[in-house]
Structure formats: C-alpha cells, structure tokens
Write an enzyme that holds these catalytic residues in place. Structure first.
Site, mmCIF file in Angstrom:
data_model
loop_
_atom_site.group_PDB
_atom_site.id
_atom_site.type_symbol
_atom_site.label_atom_id
_atom_site.label_comp_id
_atom_site.label_asym_id
_atom_site.label_seq_id
_atom_site.Cartn_x
_atom_site.Cartn_y
_atom_site.Cartn_z
ATOM 1 N N ILE A 64 0.815 -1.221 0.000
ATOM 2 C CA ILE A 64 0.000 0.000 0.000
ATOM 3 C C ILE A 64 0.846 1.266 0.000
ATOM 4 O O ILE A 64 0.317 2.363 -0.169
ATOM 5 C CB ILE A 64 -0.947 0.047 1.214
ATOM 6 C CG1 ILE A 64 -0.147 0.139 2.527
ATOM 7 C CG2 ILE A 64 -1.898 -1.133 1.212
ATOM 8 C CD1 ILE A 64 -0.978 0.477 3.743
ATOM 9 N N TYR A 161 3.615 8.754 15.542
ATOM 10 C CA TYR A 161 2.255 8.257 15.313
ATOM 11 C C TYR A 161 1.230 9.400 15.395
ATOM 12 O O TYR A 161 0.327 9.501 14.556
ATOM 13 C CB TYR A 161 1.955 7.184 16.351
ATOM 14 C CG TYR A 161 0.624 6.499 16.235
ATOM 15 C CD1 TYR A 161 0.392 5.549 15.244
ATOM 16 C CD2 TYR A 161 -0.398 6.770 17.142
ATOM 17 C CE1 TYR A 161 -0.825 4.889 15.147
ATOM 18 C CE2 TYR A 161 -1.614 6.123 17.064
ATOM 19 C CZ TYR A 161 -1.827 5.184 16.060
ATOM 20 O OH TYR A 161 -3.046 4.540 15.977
ATOM 21 N N LYS A 165 -1.118 10.608 12.326
ATOM 22 C CA LYS A 165 -2.568 10.553 12.467
ATOM 23 C C LYS A 165 -3.202 11.943 12.352
ATOM 24 O O LYS A 165 -4.337 12.073 11.873
ATOM 25 C CB LYS A 165 -2.938 9.896 13.792
ATOM 26 C CG LYS A 165 -2.649 8.396 13.842
ATOM 27 C CD LYS A 165 -3.331 7.646 12.713
ATOM 28 C CE LYS A 165 -3.282 6.139 12.915
ATOM 29 N NZ LYS A 165 -3.900 5.426 11.769
#
Length: 292
Positions: A64, A161, A165
């Site tokens: 991906i 992270y 996000k």
C-alpha cells in the site's frame, strides 16, 4: 438484504484486529471485500471466514506504500469483482519512543505506512473514480481514513504516530472538499479497540470482562460505523471525523478560528504578552495530551 449489497470495498490491514472486524462487517451487509494485508496467510484466513458465511472475498498482499502496489490492488479488485466502491485505509504500525530518543527510522516507518499508505491507494482509486465520473457514469464512492485519539490530541511517547494521524485528519478534510464533484466522500475514524497494536501497553485496561458482560474494547463494536460510512446511506456525510468505542460514537470538533483581536496595524513584540494571554483566557482549552 444488506446496506452494502452490490458494493466492493478494499480494506487494508484486514488480516486481524479492526481490519478483520471491518471485513466481516462489510461482508455481513452484502459487500464483496478485498482483504489486503502484508500477511498473506492472515488475509486468506479472513477470506475463508467470509466465504464460510456465504460472502465473497479476495485476499491480497500488495504494497500500500507505493502507487505501483496500490495499482495492483485496484487491478486485482477489478479483475475479481469488476468494480470498487470504497476503501478503508486501516493498516498501521507503531514505533513508540519518547521524542528525544526517536530515530529517523522510527519516524520514517510510521510515516510510510500511515501517511504514504493512505495517499497511494486513495490516489489510485480517485483517479479511477474521476475517470468514470468524467465519462458520465454515476459514482458513489467512499474513502474512509483511520486517525486516532493520538492524532486528535497527541500521545506521550508517540510523536511520530500522533503526527501521522494528525496529518491524516488534514488529508481527509482536503479530500472531502476536492472530491465531492466526482461523487466521492471522505471521512475519518478514530477508533478505540483492542488490537495487536495495543498489546503489551493497554492489556489490563482493554481486557475482556470476565463476567461475560459487554466487551467495550471489542474491535467488532467499531465495525458498524465503518460499514455505514462505506454504504450508499452515508452519501450526505463527508469531511467528518468520528470517534468510536463500544457503543459510543462522537463527531470530533476540529480546529476552527477562535477568540481574536485585530489591531489593524502591525503588532510590536512587547505588546503581545497581554494580547495572547487575553486570547488564551477566552479560548476553550484543548484536551490534554494522552499520558499527561
């Protein structure tokens, strides 16, 4: 009859945890599911579960994080199901460390899977849907991105992270604004559930109740919202961020212009202590960073 009959949905990171719950949830509502995961055996196992219940699914392990890999995922989906109506960008990794000790590799790996992974597959699909729209064909497509409470408010020990996000939230807003003309909606979720990414950190807090009561941390609890967002019923909703855990759902209230003051000319640095303090006193405090 299910709310996703005759729809095909690609789900990344669907070999376990939340992704598996989404795949099973979509299949239960009539969708054909492309189960993408770098763990081919895990993806195949989820497909077996779906097929055992009368559904249709395709296991896929293409990358991906590259447009070439994302193109292969689309080609596989079209080759098997002839159409794609939505994507759930769910795959993720954690490389948790305090910011002062985080390495370049820790940073890059998280950005690669989360931000680049969200971009590549959605970009390939958007080009496909845009071509169909420009050809005069009806498009009723869905992009469902995955953020986190870490992206909404930050989390100690997760600067990489949290940044990834938060970036996904910004990406979602722009996707929604740009792609509506093509019949594409874009929304994000910030799920709270027990998955492999929470193991060893939240084991005690997220363990299933021993008395057999409602398991609020079960990933399957988040699936209904995601399935609804991937259905035709959600066509009027775009550019939103939903938090979900157990039976609780919330629409996140994002950044907006708050208290303000305009001098109508340039400020002097020495003036700004009083001005900024006054604005902060009027502003609604942000949620605390998780872990503080």
């Amino acid at each position: 009859m299910g709310i996703c009959d005759n729809r095909t949905i690609i789900i990344t990171g669907a070999g376990g945890g939340l992704g598996r719950a989404y795949a099973l949830g979509f299949a239960a509502e009539g969708a054909k599911v492309v189960v993408n995961d770098i763990r081919q055996e895990a993806a195949a196992k989820v497909c077996e579960e779906i097929e055992a219940n009368g559904g249709e699914a395709l296991a896929n392990s293409d990358d991906i994080t590259s447009v070439a890999g994302a193109s292969k995922i689309l080609e596989a989906a079209l080759g098997r199901f002839n159409e794609v109506h939505g994507v759930v960008n769910n795959a993720g990794v954690c490389r948790d460390k305090m910011f002062a000790t985080m390495t370049e590799e820790d940073w890059d790996q998280v950005m690669q899977v989360h931000l680049r992974g969200h971009f590549c597959l959605a970009n390939v699909l958007t080009r496909y849907w845009r071509e169909r729209s420009k050809a005069g064909e009806p498009v009723n497509a869905r992009i469902i991105n995955t953020s986190s409470g870490a992206g909404l408010q930050g989390s100690i020990g997760q600067s990489n992270y949290s940044a990834a996000k938060a970036g996904i939230l910004g990406l979602t807003l722009v996707q929604a604004a740009e792609l509506a003309r093509y019949g594409i909606t874009a929304n994000a979720i910030a799920p709270q559930a027990r998955t492999s990414m929470t193991e060893g950190v939240f084991d005690e807090m997220m363990k299933a109740p021993e008395d057999g009561g409602f398991d609020s941390w079960d990933p399957a609890n988040v699936a209904p919202l995601v399935v609804w967002l991937g259905s035709s019923a959600s066509s009027h909703v775009s550019g939103q961020v939903f938090e979900a855990k157990g039976g609780w759902i919330s629409v996140a209230d994002g950044w907006r212009t708050g208290p303000e003051k305009d001098k109508q000319e340039r400020w002097q640095p020495a003036e700004l202590t009083e001005v900024v303090d006054g604005l902060l006193a009027e502003a609604k405090p942000a949620q605390k960073v998780y872990g503080t």
